[in-house]
Motif scaffolding. Structure first.
Motif, PDB file in Angstrom:
ATOM      1  N   TYR A  58      40.368 -19.105   0.334  1.00  0.00           N
ATOM      2  CA  TYR A  58      40.117 -20.262  -0.529  1.00  0.00           C
ATOM      3  C   TYR A  58      38.615 -20.495  -0.720  1.00  0.00           C
ATOM      4  O   TYR A  58      38.126 -20.574  -1.830  1.00  0.00           O
ATOM      5  N   GLY A  59      37.924 -20.617   0.387  1.00  0.00           N
ATOM      6  CA  GLY A  59      36.490 -20.946   0.307  1.00  0.00           C
ATOM      7  C   GLY A  59      35.642 -19.843   0.906  1.00  0.00           C
ATOM      8  O   GLY A  59      36.154 -18.817   1.365  1.00  0.00           O
ATOM      9  N   ASN A 199      44.948 -23.501  -8.791  1.00  0.00           N
ATOM     10  CA  ASN A 199      43.996 -22.832  -7.895  1.00  0.00           C
ATOM     11  C   ASN A 199      43.407 -21.568  -8.528  1.00  0.00           C
ATOM     12  O   ASN A 199      43.454 -20.478  -7.927  1.00  0.00           O
ATOM     13  N   GLN A 200      42.929 -21.695  -9.769  1.00  0.00           N
ATOM     14  CA  GLN A 200      42.145 -20.654 -10.466  1.00  0.00           C
ATOM     15  C   GLN A 200      42.940 -19.433 -10.893  1.00  0.00           C
ATOM     16  O   GLN A 200      42.357 -18.433 -11.301  1.00  0.00           O
ATOM     17  N   GLN A 224      42.271 -27.229 -11.876  1.00  0.00           N
ATOM     18  CA  GLN A 224      41.611 -25.908 -11.810  1.00  0.00           C
ATOM     19  C   GLN A 224      42.518 -24.760 -12.281  1.00  0.00           C
ATOM     20  O   GLN A 224      42.877 -23.881 -11.495  1.00  0.00           O
ATOM     21  N   ARG A 228      36.808 -20.513 -11.172  1.00  0.00           N
ATOM     22  CA  ARG A 228      35.742 -21.528 -11.121  1.00  0.00           C
ATOM     23  C   ARG A 228      34.490 -21.114 -11.882  1.00  0.00           C
ATOM     24  O   ARG A 228      33.766 -21.956 -12.416  1.00  0.00           O
ATOM     25  N   GLU A 249      37.868 -26.232  -7.404  1.00  0.00           N
ATOM     26  CA  GLU A 249      37.000 -25.181  -6.856  1.00  0.00           C
ATOM     27  C   GLU A 249      35.693 -25.082  -7.654  1.00  0.00           C
ATOM     28  O   GLU A 249      34.668 -24.638  -7.123  1.00  0.00           O
ATOM     29  N   THR A 252      31.278 -28.296  -6.421  1.00  0.00           N
ATOM     30  CA  THR A 252      30.980 -28.514  -5.004  1.00  0.00           C
ATOM     31  C   THR A 252      30.175 -29.815  -4.874  1.00  0.00           C
ATOM     32  O   THR A 252      30.731 -30.833  -4.484  1.00  0.00           O
ATOM     33  N   LYS A 275      33.433 -29.568   0.585  1.00  0.00           N
ATOM     34  CA  LYS A 275      32.834 -28.816  -0.531  1.00  0.00           C
ATOM     35  C   LYS A 275      31.404 -29.286  -0.786  1.00  0.00           C
ATOM     36  O   LYS A 275      30.530 -28.489  -1.124  1.00  0.00           O
TER      37      LYS A 275
END
Ligand code: MUC
Ligand code: MG
Length: 375
Positions: A58-59, A199-200, A224, A228, A249, A252, A275
């Protein structure tokens, strides 16, 4: 007041979830949290949390990486620092390390918790005061099964725990996802709001088709839909559809907020303390959105109780929070490492009243769930 930071400890904690939680990029069966314990020379301890979703899927920070960053770089940078001056501490951390916002957020929370305990006030008071003492909280239906999701939503509506449901989509084809979402919306009707988080996972072409159908099905918010980095795609979708488009996402901190507002990329921003790199940075992000008339939503990295209540203190202090929050992380976990779990009732999360975050670590539970217990 005089107190120096004497130690910062980062502890990996693995807690099982109540059911599998399926996102477009990962299926969670447990959540790994990095719990921060910051001790100071006046004997006061602050606690914080830095948590991400699905390892590195995810990140950009993994739980193990966050712990390493704290142990090796951030804790030494703070050693001996004035524990009561949080702004100066964050400047120090930003000089010691670029990025690593999740790790910095966990430490900032611990500093705020300690300072609140020191002064006998809640963290929200350190932020200027709570505009709201309770926060609306949605629930994410992500079992992967349409019938089970409907049952779960019906139960939670009947319990008056949630009246807004977010569906995680983007794993299956657009057609399958639209059918899944439409069935759930049709079953719940006007009794609930339904939102989706892609989620993209969609291309702009998929998104245009998917959002048209979701809008027709009465979905309230699209989160999203596209990668991103594709800000132009998000802007075109936001201009094309009436249903609001939310950046998650893609945003930030305040710098992203400035770029996204300049190019009218989204109608709503999902704020998250991790974020942004902490509560103060989240609030600076919100200020940019407010200046541009963008609506706000209190997002989550599916943190446990410590991270969720830290977020709640931050969100409570925002002038505008038009879309409520998704601070349901503690409810997704089978157990907890705090003595009193956060209170959810009548569709809201109720902020604890005690000093600092208003939470205490349950030492037995922490000892049981910490990853290094056998070390
Ligand atoms: C996200 O992308 O918003 C929030 C709720 C949930 O189920 O996942 C998170 C992350
Ligand atoms: Mg999201």
């Amino acid at each position: 007041m005089n107190a120096q930071v004497t130690s910062v400890e980062a502890i990996l904690v693995d807690l099982p979830t109540i059911r599998a939680h399926q996102l477009s990029m990962a299926t969670m069966r447990q959540q790994t949290m990095v719990i921060v314990r910051l001790r100071s020379s006046d004997g006061i301890e602050g606690i914080g949390e830095a948590t991400t979703i699905g390892g590195l899927s995810y990140g950009e920070e993994s739980p193990e990486g966050i712990k390493l960053t704290i142990d090796r770089y951030l804790a030494p940078a703070l050693a001996g620092h004035d524990a009561t001056n949080i702004n100066a501490a964050m400047v120090k951390l930003n000089k010691a390390a670029r990025g690593n916002r999740f790790a910095k957020s966990g430490i900032e929370t611990a500093l705020l918790d300690a300072q609140g305990k020191r002064l006998g006030v809640p963290v929200s008071a350190l932020l200027g005061g709570a505009v709201r003492k309770t926060l609306p909280v949605l629930w994410t239906l992500a079992s992967g099964d349409t019938g089970r999701d409907i049952e779960e939503a019906e139960m939670l509506l009947a319990e008056r725990r949630h009246h807004t449901f977010k569906l995680k989509i983007g794993r299956r084809s657009v057609r399958e996802d639209v059918a899944h979402v439409s069935k759930i919306k049709a079953a719940l009707g006007d009794r609930a709001k339904v939102t989706v988080d892609v989620n993209q996972a969609w291309s702009e072409i998929d998104a245009a088709a998917g959002i048209a159908s979701l809008e027709a099905a009465g979905i309230d918010l699209i989160e999203q839909p596209t990668p991103r980095e594709h800000r132009g795609a998000l802007a075109r979708l936001a201009a094309r559809f009436i249903v609001p488009i939310m950046a998650d996402e893609g945003i930030t901190g305040p710098e992203d907020a400035l770029d996204l507002t300049r190019d009218a990329c989204a109608d709503v921003f999902a704020l998250k303390i991790a974020k942004a790199g902490g509560i103060y940075a989240m609030m600076r992000t919100a200020a940019v959105a407010d200046a541009a008339g963008v609506q706000l939503y209190g997002g989550t990295m599916l943190e446990g109780s410590i991270g969720s209540i830290a977020s709640a203190h931050g969100f409570s202090a925002l002038p505008q929070l038009s879309w409520g929050t998704e601070l349901f992380g503690p409810l997704l976990l089978k157990d907890d490492i705090v003595t009193a779990r956060p209170a959810y009732r009548d569709f809201d999360l109720h902020l604890p009243e005690g000093p600092g975050l208003g939470l205490q670590i349950d030492e037995d539970k922490l000892a049981f769930y910490r990853r290094d217990k056998d070390a």
